[in-house]
Design an enzyme around this catalytic site. Sequence first.
Site: not given
Length: 218
Positions: A14, A87
């Site tokens: 990202h 994550e």
Amino acid sequence: MSAVTNTNILLIRHGETAWNAERRLQGHLDIALNPEGERQAALLGAALAGERIDVVAASDLSRARQTADAIARAHGLPVQIDPALRERCYGGFEGLLYTEIAQRFPLQFAAWQARDVDAVLPPGVNRGETFRQFHQRATGALLRWAKAHPGKTLALVAHGGVLECAYRSALGLALESPRDFKIQNASVNRFTVDSGGLGLASWGEVEHLRQGVLDELS
């Protein structure tokens, strides 16, 4: 004997968030892109517009979804959401600066820095994962996407930790070995998947992020 059909994965981290910039650990906390991250996502989408992409998927966290949106729009594709691409969950470390983690949780911080892959993290808003648990989740998700789309090219937008897991798996690196490779925001990292698992084709492509600066000078 039939030929093996490779699946191609563009694994993308990202764009930047404010917490990335100040080294505050995010984990499962849902932090959106900052203005720099939005710029990176736009440049990324433009750079990949001419490439074949059959499927776009992302972690369900805002920073990954926002980045994936820029890619999907250029290809007229929906963004499919998969929480397994999140994550690593850092438990009580989440939301803290690295210096704060070291002060509040010195023993757990030391184990983390020493790459104890089975170390249990302190509890927080979210329940932490050991690195081994996270590695199994992340690589399992990538292989599952590849298996579901044989012969296709997938753009999967995830997080730095997911990229680390993929890199280690592709190169056969021990989980305990030091991380001596860079993982950059909005970078493109290319993998192939066949019956033997993940293979690395290209790592850390970030030339597209410099285009904005070059354009301003022209």
